[in-house]
Design a protein around this motif. Sequence first.
Motif, mmCIF file in Angstrom:
data_model
loop_
_atom_site.group_PDB
_atom_site.id
_atom_site.type_symbol
_atom_site.label_atom_id
_atom_site.label_comp_id
_atom_site.label_asym_id
_atom_site.label_seq_id
_atom_site.Cartn_x
_atom_site.Cartn_y
_atom_site.Cartn_z
ATOM 1 N N LEU A 297 0.832 -1.198 0.000
ATOM 2 C CA LEU A 297 0.000 0.000 0.000
ATOM 3 C C LEU A 297 0.872 1.257 0.000
ATOM 4 C CD1 LEU A 297 -1.483 2.335 1.959
ATOM 5 C CD2 LEU A 297 -2.731 1.339 0.041
ATOM 6 N N SER A 298 1.925 1.265 0.825
ATOM 7 C CA SER A 298 2.833 2.417 0.874
ATOM 8 C C SER A 298 3.460 2.663 -0.494
ATOM 9 C CB SER A 298 3.935 2.182 1.910
ATOM 10 O OG SER A 298 3.402 2.000 3.194
ATOM 11 N N GLY A 299 3.910 1.586 -1.133
ATOM 12 C CA GLY A 299 4.516 1.734 -2.461
ATOM 13 C C GLY A 299 3.545 2.298 -3.468
ATOM 14 N N ASP A 300 2.310 1.800 -3.475
ATOM 15 C CA ASP A 300 1.306 2.290 -4.418
ATOM 16 C C ASP A 300 0.910 3.733 -4.101
ATOM 17 O OD1 ASP A 300 1.462 -0.175 -5.565
ATOM 18 O OD2 ASP A 300 -0.655 -0.682 -5.362
ATOM 19 N N HIS A 301 0.879 4.083 -2.819
ATOM 20 C CA HIS A 301 0.581 5.463 -2.403
ATOM 21 C C HIS A 301 1.618 6.414 -2.998
ATOM 22 C CE1 HIS A 301 -1.259 8.041 0.984
ATOM 23 N NE2 HIS A 301 -0.467 8.849 0.301
ATOM 24 N N VAL A 302 2.887 6.041 -2.886
ATOM 25 C CA VAL A 302 3.968 6.883 -3.404
ATOM 26 C C VAL A 302 3.875 7.007 -4.927
ATOM 27 C CG1 VAL A 302 6.472 7.032 -3.698
ATOM 28 C CG2 VAL A 302 5.519 6.410 -1.476
ATOM 29 N N PHE B 173 5.737 15.762 -2.449
ATOM 30 C CA PHE B 173 5.609 14.598 -1.574
ATOM 31 C C PHE B 173 6.945 13.888 -1.488
ATOM 32 C CE2 PHE B 173 4.406 10.231 -0.591
ATOM 33 C CZ PHE B 173 3.204 10.306 0.115
ATOM 34 N N CYS B 174 7.308 13.432 -0.294
ATOM 35 C CA CYS B 174 8.478 12.562 -0.157
ATOM 36 C C CYS B 174 8.160 11.471 0.849
ATOM 37 C CB CYS B 174 9.722 13.340 0.264
ATOM 38 S SG CYS B 174 9.680 13.946 1.967
ATOM 39 N N GLY B 175 8.867 10.372 0.745
ATOM 40 C CA GLY B 175 8.694 9.265 1.671
ATOM 41 C C GLY B 175 9.886 9.150 2.602
ATOM 42 N N ILE C 13 12.004 8.754 -2.013
ATOM 43 C CA ILE C 13 11.864 8.144 -0.688
ATOM 44 C C ILE C 13 13.258 8.133 -0.073
ATOM 45 C CG2 ILE C 13 11.109 6.161 0.651
ATOM 46 C CD1 ILE C 13 9.433 5.253 -1.674
ATOM 47 N N TYR C 14 13.386 8.708 1.108
ATOM 48 C CA TYR C 14 14.663 8.763 1.812
ATOM 49 C C TYR C 14 14.689 7.667 2.865
ATOM 50 C CZ TYR C 14 15.009 13.213 -0.561
ATOM 51 O OH TYR C 14 15.059 14.183 -1.532
ATOM 52 N N MET C 15 15.723 6.832 2.786
ATOM 53 C CA MET C 15 15.807 5.632 3.616
ATOM 54 C C MET C 15 16.999 5.722 4.563
ATOM 55 S SD MET C 15 13.244 4.073 2.204
ATOM 56 C CE MET C 15 13.247 2.326 2.579
ATOM 57 N N LEU C 16 16.794 5.291 5.786
ATOM 58 C CA LEU C 16 17.832 5.353 6.816
ATOM 59 C C LEU C 16 18.418 3.966 7.060
ATOM 60 C CD1 LEU C 16 15.915 7.735 9.234
ATOM 61 C CD2 LEU C 16 17.821 8.332 7.743
ATOM 62 N N ASP C 17 19.752 3.932 7.260
ATOM 63 C CA ASP C 17 20.478 2.671 7.350
ATOM 64 C C ASP C 17 21.565 2.829 8.412
ATOM 65 O OD1 ASP C 17 22.072 0.425 6.877
ATOM 66 O OD2 ASP C 17 22.942 1.240 5.040
#
Length: 847
Positions: free
Chosen positions: A127-132, A142-144, A214-218
Amino acid sequence: MNNFMKFKVVPDLPEALKPLLAIAGNLWLTWNPEAIKLFITLDNDLWEKNQHNPIRMLGEVSQEKLDAWAVDEGFLSKVQQVHEQLEQYLHMLHSVNHSREVSIAYFSAEYGLSDTLPIYSGGLGILSGDHVKSASDLNLNFCGVGLLYQLGFFQQYLNMDGWQQDFYQINDFHNMQVQEVRSADGQALEVELDFPGRKVAVKVWQIQVGRVSIYMLDSNLEKNSEFDRRLTAQLYGGNSETRLQQEIILGIGGVKMLQQLGIPLKVIHMNEGHSAFTPFERARILMKSHGLNFQEAIELVRKSSVFTTHTNVQAAHDVFNPDMMKNYFVNYIKDFNISWNDFMAFGRVHPDNSQESFSMTVAAVKNAAFINGVSKLHAQVSRDILKNLWPEAPLEHVSIQAITNGIHIPSWISFEMNDLFERYLGNQWREKQDYLDAWEKIQNIPDPEFWNVHEIRRRRLIAFVRQRLQKQLIAKGASNLLVNESQEALNPVALTIGFARRFATYKRAYLIFKDKERLLKILNNTERPVQLVFAGKAHPQDQAGKELIKNIITFMSQEHLRKKIAFIEDYDINIARYLVSGVDIWLNTPLRPFEACGTSGMKAACNGVLNFSVLDGWWDEAYDFKNGWAIGSREVYSDKQYQDEVESKAIYSILEKDIIPLFYERGSDELPREWIRMMKHSLLTIASRYNTNRMVKEYFYKFYKNAAENYAKLSADDFSADRELLKWKNWMRSEFPTLRIEKVQADTARTYKSSENIPLQAEVFLGKISPGDIRVEAYFGNIVGDDMLHNSALAVLGDVAKISDNRYRFSGAISCKNTGNFGFKLRITPFHPLMIDPYEMGLVLWS
C-alpha cells in the motif's frame, strides 16, 4: 578480515545506451511496460537471472552484446522513445489543484515498490509503495521516509514435510535502485541519534519513484558498533527493544534527516504507528528554532499531522513497557520541560496508570488531527477499538474517518491487459483511472478478445507455476519422477482458484479444506475441472501459521492431487502479478472483521479476475451482487468453530451451484458469455474506485490540504495564532466546569409529522464564557429497543438571546425525516475556528 578499502564500479555503457541508466535508476519503469520490454529485449535470460533488477543486469551484460545493441537502430529508437517519455513525465507541470504548495512527508516502516527491492513484508508495504506511485503520478509535493533493511524481510522455502524454513539474503544496495545521498561537500549524508550511553549514526539513501523521492535510513556504518550496525538489518526482526530502536530511527531520525535536507516539515503522514515518535521531534525542532514552548509546539504539530491505522489485530499494535521507554527517552524529553508521566500519557489510554505501557497507536492518535481507517468497515471497528480515547463521545462521534485503500493499477495489470486498455480506453486511461466514465468503455471490448487475453494470462501463470515447482523440487532433492511430474501440474483450461496472502490464522487459509471429501469431489470432476494455486508466508515466529502451510502441503502431496493443487514458495510481488492476472477466482476467507482492507482482490479485479470473499475490509463496501460472490452475509458468531463450519459449507455450495456452472456454461463459440459479462462489470465497478489515484486525492482534499492550511494559519505572524489558541484552550479548561444547562424546553408530549421541525430551547449559565466560545447542539436519532440512538445527527442551537448576566437562551430545531421513536440530549463543547474535533479538549457537557 573486515577492514577492506572500498570503491565502486558502475556499468560502462556505450554512449548511445546511456539513457538506459536513467531509466533503470527510476522505479517509474516498474509501471511502464515499454521500459520493462527494453531490458527484456536487451537480454531476457539476464533479466530473469537477476530477478528483474535492471541495475545489476546492466553490469552483467557482455560488452559484445552492448556494442551490438549500440548500433541497432530499431533498439536505439525504442530507448530514445522511452527515455523521452520518462523526461516528459518528470517535467510535467500538471498536478492536483495547487498541490505543489502543500509539502507532505510520508513515514512508513516498509515500502513494496518492486520485486527488486525486497524491503517489504506484505499489505502495509505494498500500500505504501502504491501510495507513493500515485503521489508521483498526481505530481504532489511529496516525499517518503523509511528504513533500508540490509536483510529485508525473510525468504521462504518449504522442506519435504512442508514445514516453512526462513532465511535471509543480503541486499546489495549498490546494485539496486538505491542511491547514496550526499551533502554539499560530497560526503555521505548522515544523521546522529542519541541512544542510551552512546551515539548512533544512520546513513541516508534515496529511492527515486517517478517524481517522488523516498529517503531511507540505514545504521550499517563502520563507525557504529557491530550491534548498532544491525539495528536496521531486518524488517520486523529482533525483539521488542529492536522494534523500539527501529522506530526511534524512523520517527526521530526521519524528521532530523528531513531538516538536514531542507525539506519543509509542514504536513506529516504517519502510515501506521511505527512512526509515532515523529511529532515529538517536530515539536523539539519548533521549540529550538522558533522559541515555542512544548505545548505550543505540539499543538501546531497535532494540527498538521495525519495518522492512518491499518490493522484490527491487537498484536500488530506496538507497545513498549515503561522501563524500556525510560531508558531511551528520559534524557530526550528534558528539553520539553514536561514531567515523565506527562510524556508517557501520550501513549496511554489511561494517563494516570503508571504501569500502562506506551502504545505507538495511541500516541499517533493523540498527536494527529486527521485520523483514518483504510475501509468503511475498518473505520467503524477502529472507532470501537479506540473509543476510550474519546470517553465523552458517542461511538459515531469518534474522530476516525474512512479512506478506503486502492491500488496503483498500472503496476499490477499484465502487459496484455495494459495493451487492451490502451486500445479501447485510450492512451489517457491512466490519468482518468478514478473516473467511472473512463471505464465504461470496457463494454466496447469484444468478448472474444477480452477472453483471449484472460486465457493467455492463465496459460502463462501455469507455465510459471510449473517452472517454480520444478525449481522447488530440485532444491529439495526430490526424485526425478516428482520433478518431471511437476511439468504436468495444473490444467491450462480448468477453472483456477487463487489464494495468496500472509498465513496469519485469522486469514483462514484452511477454510476451503474444512470438508476434504466435498473438496475432492469438486477437484476430481473430470467434466468441470477445478484447481487451486496457493502462495504465502507465515511470520517466522507464527507457529500456527506454519502449521497451516504444512497441513496444506500434506494434503496436496497425495498423488491424485499433485496436478490439481500447487503451492508457490517465497511469495513476493512477482509471484503476485502472475497470480492476480492468471487465476479465474480470487479467494479470500478472513475472519470478519479482522481484515482492515486487503488490496489483492482489487489487483485481481483489475485483471478481469472475479472475487469470492468474506464480506470484510474493502469487499464489504465493493460487493454489489453482480461483481463477484460473497461468503456469508456479515453475520457475527461467538462460536468461531461453528462460523468456520457455516462459511466453509457456503464456499462449497457457491462453487457447486454458481461459480463452476457459470464458468463452464459455453455457447457454440465456446465462450462463457455470462462469465465475461461479470468480468467486465467487476472491472468497471472496482477499477474506477479502488485505485490509489482516487485514494491519494481523498487524502489530499480531506487531510493534506487542511493540515497545510492549519500549519500556515498557526505559524503566521511568528506563531501568534498558535500561541493564542493555546492560551484560549488553557483559559477554557479553567472556565468550562462552571457551565450549567439549567433548563431544556421541547414539546415531547405531542406527535410530530416527518415534515415538521421540533423546536428546542436551552437555558445555559455561561459564567465568564461568551456564547461564541461554545457550541450548543442537539444530539438526536431513532431509539430502537436498546435505549441507544440509531441514525443519529446533530442540530445546532444557533439562535442566542441573553436572559440575564451570564445566562443565555440557545434556540434551534430538530428535523426528523424518518419516522419512529426519537430521542435527544443536548451537547455543549468548546468552539474555536482552529479546532478540528469538538472533543479534542476532552470537555463536553451533556444534558
